[in-house]
Scaffold this motif. Structure first.
Motif: not given
Length: 143
Positions: A33-36, A41-42, A112-113, A119-120
């Motif tokens: 789930v963390s990889i998703v 983010n990528f 995250v999206a 912002v990032a």
């Protein structure tokens, strides 16, 4: 100010503790789930690259609003997830995904999206905030 929102928005903490968080709320494979979430983010970093020149500062307004709303809904979702011990690594039964757990996952992915799409990258490309007429003066380093 944009850099402060970027650093204090909690993104780094979320990414660092995401597998622990997802195991606490009951996911069987928290690392997957963390990889998703990391993949989100990528991918949304590329979305920012595609739209930043067309929309400029509007991206910041939309993405900060989206980040805020998704974190509010995440906090509300945590209210409905039964957590008995915050000290243990697994506080709910693994595999017991409820509607609140799925809501939590969706809102974290949305957070995250929005972060990656606005912002990032804009925090590190501060010149995007300046008008074209003063951009050269604003980016000149002050010694």
């Amino acid at each position: 100010m944009v850099m402060a929102v970027s650093r204090l928005g909690g993104f780094n903490t979320l990414m660092y503790y995401s597998s622990t968080l997802f195991s606490m709320v009951g996911f069987d494979k928290p690392v997957a789930v963390s990889i998703v979430v990391g993949g989100t983010n990528f991918l949304f970093g590329f979305v920012n690259s595609a739209v930043i020149d067309r929309f400029g500062r509007v991206i910041l307004i939309v993405t900060v609003l989206g980040m805020s709303l998704s974190l509010v809904v995440t906090a509300i979702g945590f209210h409905w997830i039964p957590v008995t011990h915050m000290d243990s690594a697994s506080t709910t039964t693994a595999g017991s995904e409820s509607w609140a757990t799925i809501l939590l996952l969706v809102t974290i992915i949305l957070y995250v999206a929005f972060f990656a799409a606005g912002v990032a990258p804009v925090a590190w490309v501060g010149t995007e905030l300046l008008l074209l007429e003063v951009r050269a003066l604003g980016t000149r380093s002050i010694l």
